[in-house]
Scaffold this motif. Structure first.
Motif, PDB file in Angstrom:
ATOM      1  N   GLN A 302       0.816  -1.246  -0.169  1.00 13.23           N
ATOM      2  CA  GLN A 302       0.067   0.065   0.132  1.00 13.23           C
ATOM      3  C   GLN A 302       0.982   1.182  -0.196  1.00 13.23           C
ATOM      4  O   GLN A 302       2.001   1.210   0.326  1.00 13.23           O
ATOM      5  N   THR A 567      -3.438   6.505   1.301  1.00 13.11           N
ATOM      6  CA  THR A 567      -3.738   5.562   0.226  1.00 13.11           C
ATOM      7  C   THR A 567      -4.570   6.176  -0.855  1.00 13.11           C
ATOM      8  O   THR A 567      -5.021   7.290  -0.531  1.00 13.11           O
ATOM      9  N   ASP A 684      -3.114  -0.992  -4.107  1.00 13.61           N
ATOM     10  CA  ASP A 684      -3.757   0.243  -3.750  1.00 13.61           C
ATOM     11  C   ASP A 684      -4.142   1.017  -4.872  1.00 13.61           C
ATOM     12  O   ASP A 684      -3.494   1.881  -5.279  1.00 13.61           O
TER      13      ASP A 684
END
Length: 693
Positions: A302, A567, A684
């Motif tokens: 991520q 994110t 992500d």
């Protein structure tokens, strides 16, 4: 004449690097492949894909002779040529490009298609002797390793065999059944012999979670929130080992005050877990001194992966789990080998101080992004070994566009006609691990292993080592390192590193580099100068330890172990978060052409929660398209209630041509370097999903 069995090593990009017993049949072909029972980590168990290795090494589609492109790039029109013709043409083109554009316009590119050091890292000799652009390795470890080092000060940890001595094994961010089956061997032993509890933390209900006593399914990118709330509960309920923290960590009143705001209620809103689940997890690890945290690569893919890794790693520092055998944490031993690879990599040959290009940014680099090029000249030539960036690199549309440039001379040394090889000007056939000599280190364990050449390579296939040597000689080098055999390089590296001789190592197949238990568990202090674990990380010190470079303003980093909300955001147009998780039968793009793996994985598909599917009018088996501003991919919908609503999971890197439309899943992933030091956030991506037309 019966078969005979030899000891070898699995070469693939996996922390286990399993010791193998391989049957060699009377006709010289590979037969059955098994895990070595006398290796304490492999323990006789290997993954199903490697067990079927004969399918791969004797595959009819293996490349067997050099080829030159004779039609448009990517059109699949080839002319067979000799090795001399191929090497002469490459050398001539490279020298002309050096003369016209400078040596930095050539970029050797590689990764971990083999974990053997000679045939993986030997390309660095060519880079050094010619002054070609360097490669900044970020694509797998760029987020995981800094996060771990931020806490411990060293990329190392407890011997993973000690999972078998644990009373609680926390498997966080790795689907071990798919990606590292040996973790399960030792965790299950702990359950059987000690009644240990197994906890699995992931973003969907995996095959590993199916075997857990406690499964925690969090929303993608929220692991740091779970970790912070867990520490809140440990402090609130007096489950933290304050005496241990006072002696071995930088625990402070400021950090405690910070955690007072990180309540289970706060984390429940972020993670999607219930307050009860968070508290149950905290109480389990807080009341179980021998808790072993096996921290994987998944949650570090991520954008906030580095800080999430550090936050999860902070839990056993708060409970004092490190002070007990079977307790503490482990991610990788890659910082502990102490090998002298200077001759292997040709550091004595380095010409100039070339720029450092981020391998995760291959798409932006090849399409002229000035920042990605470090404000330097375009790349005009590449030689690629051990990786398939046209499939595995992020932002695939840019990668393909860059490789299709008419002014880019691309050489690919490969075992199969991969997506990258299809775009090359020259394709060279490569050997596999049983066809050359090499040594291997285990990021996931403590041994250095030797794998000998035991079968003949098909056709005219040559090893990476041979190709690099031959090119360097044609380019004018006279250094004796380019006149060595792979076996000689192994022997010299062992000698320079103070290890036993290769002849001694061959008797057992390994050198055990296990560190003393108290050192591995940091019982005498952690890897920072003051010996203390860092709840308040010094990221600049991490950068200096590993030679990382900043890709963000250092002042924006969280002060303490925490959840960092950076994110990629969903919105009305892109309401889903997509993760591209590993498949059981593929390893990145390796094995995605072998019959057994293809049968196991079927067609490219995406898991979607039934509630989301119903809202969108989708049924199981529907042809669907996923998209965002980077591109679109066609898949098959699979309804699955083991993931949060708003989350999509696409397992495995299928061949691009296996997808309707011919575009692979990395069309959707970002090449934007993630903080603090770069790395590709493969899990992500914000996307939309709809039924295909």
């Amino acid at each position: 004449m019966p078969h005979h069995t030899i000891r070898s090593v699995c070469p693939h990009d996996c922390p286990s690097v399993c010791a193998l017993d391989v049957d060699i049949l009377p006709d010289g072909k590979v037969g059955r492949v098994r895990g070595a029972k006398d290796d304490p980590y492999t323990a006789g168990v290997i993954c199903e894909k490697v067990a079927r290795y004969a399918e791969r090494i004797h595959h009819p589609e293996r490349l067997t002779h050099p080829m030159r492109r004779i039609g448009p790039k990517g059109a699949g029109q080839w002319q067979r040529i000799s090795w001399d013709e191929a090497l002469d043409e490459i050398a001539t083109r490279f020298l002309a490009i050096e003369e016209q554009h400078g040596p930095e316009s050539i970029w050797p590119y590689f990764y971990a298609g083999t974990m053997g050091h000679v045939h993986r890292d030997g390309i660095e000799r060519l880079r050094a002797v010619r002054g070609y652009s360097h490669q900044y390795d970020t694509i797998c470890t760029g987020l995981a390793w800094p996060g771990y080092i931020a806490g411990t000060g060293l990329l190392g940890g407890v011997n993973p065999e000690q999972m078998a001595e644990s009373d609680c094994v926390v498997i966080w961010g790795t689907n071990a059944v798919h990606t590292q089956v040996n973790v399960m061997t030792h965790a299950m032993k702990a359950r059987k012999t000690r009644g240990a509890k197994i906890v699995v933390v992931d973003i969907y209900r995996t095959a590993t979670m199916d075997q857990a006593d406690m499964g925690l399914v969090v929303r993608p990118g929220t692991d740091g929130a779970l970790a912070a709330a867990t520490m809140h509960v440990l402090l609130r309920e007096n489950l933290a080992d304050r005496a241990y923290m006072a002696r071995y960590t930088d625990f402070s009143l400021d950090f405690e005050a910070h955690l007072q705001t990180r309540t289970p209620e706060w984390a429940a809103e972020i993670t999607g877990l219930s307050v009860a689940e968070i508290e149950a997890f905290a109480r389990l690890v807080g009341s179980t001194p021998r808790s072993f945290f096996r921290l994987g690569y998944g949650f570090s893919r991520q954008t906030n992966g580095a800080t999430a890794m550090h936050a999860a790693l902070s839990i056993p520092a708060m409970t004092g789990a490190w002070q007990h055998r079977g307790g503490g944490a482990f991610h990788s031993n890659s910082g502990t080998w102490g090998l002298d690879k200077s001759r292997l990599e040709g550091t004595h040959l380095q010409k100039g101080t070339p720029r450092l290009l981020d391998m995760s940014e291959v798409g932006p680099i090849l399409t002229g992004n000035a920042a990605a090029l470090q404000n330097g000249a375009p790349v005009h030539a590449m030689i690629v070994q051990n990786t398939n960036p046209a499939s595995v690199a992020p932002d695939q549309a840019l990668v393909r566009k860059g490789f299709l440039r008419d002014d880019l001379f691309l050489v690919v040394h490969e075992q199969f006609m991969t997506e990258t090889a299809e775009l090359a000007d020259i394709v060279l056939p490569a050997t596999m691990f049983l066809e050359h000599n090499d040594y291997y280190t285990r990021g996931g364990h403590t041994r250095i292993l030797f794998g000998p050449a035991v079968v003949e390579a098909p056709g005219e296939a040559r090893s990476n080592h041979e190709v690099i040597n031959a090119l360097a000689l044609r380019l004018g080098s006279t250094d004796p390192t380019f006149a060595t055999t792979d076996r000689e390089v192994v022997a010299e590296t062992f000698a320079r590193s103070g290890l036993p001789t290769l002849e001694e190592v061959e008797k057992t197949g390994f050198i055990d580099k296990e560190r003393p238990d108290d050192v591995a568990r940091f019982a005498k202090g952690f890897g920072w100068p003051d010996g203390r674990f860092r709840f308040e990380p010094d990221w600049d010190a991490v950068a200096k330890k590993k030679g990382y470079r900043w890709v963000c303003d250092p002042t924006i980093m969280p002060r303490f172990a925490d959840h960092w909300d950076i994110t990629e955001k969903t919105d009305a147009e892109h309401p889903f978060k997509l993760a591209t998780s590993p498949a059981r039968a593929f390893l990145n793009s390796s094995f995605n052409q072998t019959p057994g793996s293809l049968k196991r994985e079927g067609q490219p598909s995406v898991f979607i929660h039934p509630t989301d599917a119903a809202r969108l009018g989708l049924s199981d088996g529907d042809a669907v398209t996923l998209g965002n501003h980077r591109g679109q991919v066609e898949l098959t919908a699979r309804l699955f209630d083991g993931l949060p609503t708003g989350t999509l999971i696409a397992e495995g890197l299928h061949r691009n041509k296996a997808h309707r439309g011919g575009q692979g899943i990395n069309m959707l992933t970002s090449a934007q370097p993630a903080p603090p030091f770069g790395g590709a956030p493969f899990h992500d991506a914000a996307v939309w999903i709809r039924r295909s037309n």
